[in-house]
Motif scaffolding. Sequence first.
Motif, PDB file in Angstrom:
ATOM      1  N   ALA A  20     -30.119   6.585  12.869  1.00 34.69           N
ATOM      2  CA  ALA A  20     -29.157   5.844  12.051  1.00 34.69           C
ATOM      3  C   ALA A  20     -29.696   5.644  10.641  1.00 34.69           C
ATOM      4  O   ALA A  20     -28.968   5.755   9.653  1.00 34.69           O
ATOM      5  CB  ALA A  20     -28.833   4.503  12.692  1.00 34.69           C
ATOM      6  N   ALA A  21     -30.999   5.364  10.536  1.00 32.30           N
ATOM      7  CA  ALA A  21     -31.605   5.126   9.232  1.00 32.30           C
ATOM      8  C   ALA A  21     -31.564   6.368   8.358  1.00 32.30           C
ATOM      9  O   ALA A  21     -31.532   6.282   7.135  1.00 32.30           O
ATOM     10  CB  ALA A  21     -33.047   4.647   9.405  1.00 32.30           C
ATOM     11  N   ASP A  22     -31.579   7.553   8.965  1.00 31.72           N
ATOM     12  CA  ASP A  22     -31.552   8.802   8.209  1.00 31.72           C
ATOM     13  C   ASP A  22     -30.160   9.131   7.680  1.00 31.72           C
ATOM     14  O   ASP A  22     -30.006   9.967   6.795  1.00 31.72           O
ATOM     15  CB  ASP A  22     -32.036   9.959   9.085  1.00 31.72           C
ATOM     16  N   LYS A  23     -29.154   8.513   8.215  1.00 31.05           N
ATOM     17  CA  LYS A  23     -27.788   8.822   7.811  1.00 31.05           C
ATOM     18  C   LYS A  23     -27.488   8.205   6.447  1.00 31.05           C
ATOM     19  O   LYS A  23     -27.882   7.081   6.168  1.00 31.05           O
ATOM     20  CB  LYS A  23     -26.787   8.302   8.848  1.00 31.05           C
ATOM     21  N   PRO A  24     -26.760   8.921   5.598  1.00 29.63           N
ATOM     22  CA  PRO A  24     -26.419   8.347   4.286  1.00 29.63           C
ATOM     23  C   PRO A  24     -25.350   7.273   4.404  1.00 29.63           C
ATOM     24  O   PRO A  24     -24.521   7.291   5.318  1.00 29.63           O
ATOM     25  CB  PRO A  24     -25.894   9.560   3.514  1.00 29.63           C
ATOM     26  N   ASN A  25     -25.381   6.338   3.484  1.00 27.10           N
ATOM     27  CA  ASN A  25     -24.315   5.357   3.384  1.00 27.10           C
ATOM     28  C   ASN A  25     -23.079   6.010   2.777  1.00 27.10           C
ATOM     29  O   ASN A  25     -23.176   7.009   2.052  1.00 27.10           O
ATOM     30  CB  ASN A  25     -24.765   4.179   2.511  1.00 27.10           C
ATOM     31  N   LEU A 111     -16.845   6.422  12.655  1.00 24.09           N
ATOM     32  CA  LEU A 111     -18.129   6.234  11.984  1.00 24.09           C
ATOM     33  C   LEU A 111     -18.978   5.194  12.698  1.00 24.09           C
ATOM     34  O   LEU A 111     -20.211   5.321  12.770  1.00 24.09           O
ATOM     35  CB  LEU A 111     -17.907   5.837  10.525  1.00 24.09           C
ATOM     36  N   SER A 112     -18.346   4.180  13.245  1.00 26.26           N
ATOM     37  CA  SER A 112     -19.081   3.170  14.011  1.00 26.26           C
ATOM     38  C   SER A 112     -19.786   3.808  15.201  1.00 26.26           C
ATOM     39  O   SER A 112     -20.924   3.442  15.542  1.00 26.26           O
ATOM     40  CB  SER A 112     -18.128   2.074  14.480  1.00 26.26           C
ATOM     41  N   SER A 113     -19.120   4.784  15.819  1.00 26.83           N
ATOM     42  CA  SER A 113     -19.717   5.463  16.971  1.00 26.83           C
ATOM     43  C   SER A 113     -20.927   6.299  16.581  1.00 26.83           C
ATOM     44  O   SER A 113     -21.712   6.714  17.442  1.00 26.83           O
ATOM     45  CB  SER A 113     -18.673   6.355  17.659  1.00 26.83           C
ATOM     46  N   LEU A 362     -16.672  11.978   7.721  1.00 31.03           N
ATOM     47  CA  LEU A 362     -17.177  12.295   9.057  1.00 31.03           C
ATOM     48  C   LEU A 362     -18.238  13.382   8.981  1.00 31.03           C
ATOM     49  O   LEU A 362     -19.271  13.299   9.664  1.00 31.03           O
ATOM     50  CB  LEU A 362     -16.023  12.737   9.962  1.00 31.03           C
ATOM     51  N   GLU A 363     -18.017  14.388   8.149  1.00 31.12           N
ATOM     52  CA  GLU A 363     -19.039  15.441   8.019  1.00 31.12           C
ATOM     53  C   GLU A 363     -20.299  14.890   7.363  1.00 31.12           C
ATOM     54  O   GLU A 363     -21.421  15.243   7.755  1.00 31.12           O
ATOM     55  CB  GLU A 363     -18.499  16.626   7.223  1.00 31.12           C
ATOM     56  N   ILE A 364     -20.142  14.015   6.375  1.00 32.61           N
ATOM     57  CA  ILE A 364     -21.303  13.390   5.743  1.00 32.61           C
ATOM     58  C   ILE A 364     -22.125  12.626   6.776  1.00 32.61           C
ATOM     59  O   ILE A 364     -23.365  12.621   6.730  1.00 32.61           O
ATOM     60  CB  ILE A 364     -20.848  12.448   4.610  1.00 32.61           C
TER      61      ILE A 364
END
Length: 478
Positions: A20-25, A111-113, A362-364
């Motif tokens: 989760a931390a690696d995912k961009p905002n 996105l929450s999922s 979603l792709e981001i």
Amino acid sequence: MNTRLFFLLSLLLVATRLQAADKPNILFIFSDDQCFETIGAHGLTDIDTPNLDRLAREGASFSHAYNMGSWSGAVCMSSRACLNTGRFLWNAQEATRECSQGKRKSWSQLLSSQGYETYMSGKWHVGGMSAPKVFDRTGTIRAGMPNQKPAGYNRPKDQADYETGWKPWDKAQGGFWEGGKHWSEVLADESVTYVEETADSEKPFFMYVGFNAPHDPRQAPKEFIDMYPLSRIKVPENFIPQYPDQGDKGVPIIRDEKLIPFPRTEYAVKVNRQEYYASITHMDSQIGRILDALEKSGKADNTWIIFSSDHGLSVGHHGLVGKQNMYEPAMRVPFIVWGPGVKPGIKIDAPIYIQDAMATALEISGQAVPDTIDYKSVLPLLDGRAKQSYDNIYGAYINSQRMILSGDWKLIAYPLLKKVKLFHVENDPLEMNDLAGNPEHAGKLNQLTTMLEKLMDEMNDPMTTLAKADYPRSKEKQ
């Protein structure tokens, strides 16, 4: 608990947190009623938008982003239903019901999922779906539009009427001033607070920031009105005193169209455009506050920003005021993508839909766009995987108007009037030269009519049969 099981669960939890931390905002900023020409950096209108200009300079601008239209006079409702469900126009209402019943996941829930904390504040206006139920956190949820007082309609008739009439900075008129502080400022306050509160969180966020501006009543503090003296305002080149195809069977004379007196005057259009630009510039200053807070939080480098609007607005083009028509100012909006790896300052002319923002986010986030989403991510256009997303662009307004944009050509159909208009939008971007009656273009007219009918079938358009019976056909030049 078994020690080994506890250890494995702990590893899984750590891995999930790291992932989760690696995912961009993702920050999505959405305005209301903003025409494509109202970004200063694009050079189409003399307007001050320094913060949106910055996003355009440092990110990518999509010059031809369209809304599909509407099943009601409230075009924003259908646009937002499509956006949050991912379904094309005529399937979006059912999709909102499915989301509210838990049978389908909305944009925020998808996105929450993926481990995102989802936040929404501002204008929602998605019928049948509750924002607090589909977002983790919400700020102030606004109604479809601020209350417009009778004094805000049919104005100004002339300069004397303006001097004694409704003023956009008068807080006693309510509207955006209800509550004592302009709604755009309240939204910025709440967004800045959320960014500050999550600055130390390792969980990625999805922010959905919905401005009501620049929807009417077009209100802003006086200093923003003063930035636009009428001598600075240009009347659109395609201005006419009254659009000829107005009425129940064409462009409806409903609330939006009643804001400016009939017949339209250059003075009334200038005043309304003055207030429109001031509202946008005021909103831009609030967007700047959010961008500054993001920068201060240290998260800007790992954040994607998508800016767009739910549809455009005419404000004098073709003698029209609202968005219930198929011309470019009503259908087409700004669309800017800013984020890691986006080549600064590029412009992409390939036509897209506004609602492509959902698939893009979603792709981001790292997930594959589900087959249940009709719209397409714009990332392939950014990174060169694709040259275009759609062969043709479709537009509709209830049962009275249909549109197809195919390459450089655009067909607008009025089925109930048994009338069509044909424009070569590359050579005629202001849509002033209707070629439908020109025998030299009869072949193109017939081709686009056939293509539109096919596209209506694909879109599950409820008017397909009637449209096929009503569209006129031109004869080929002999």
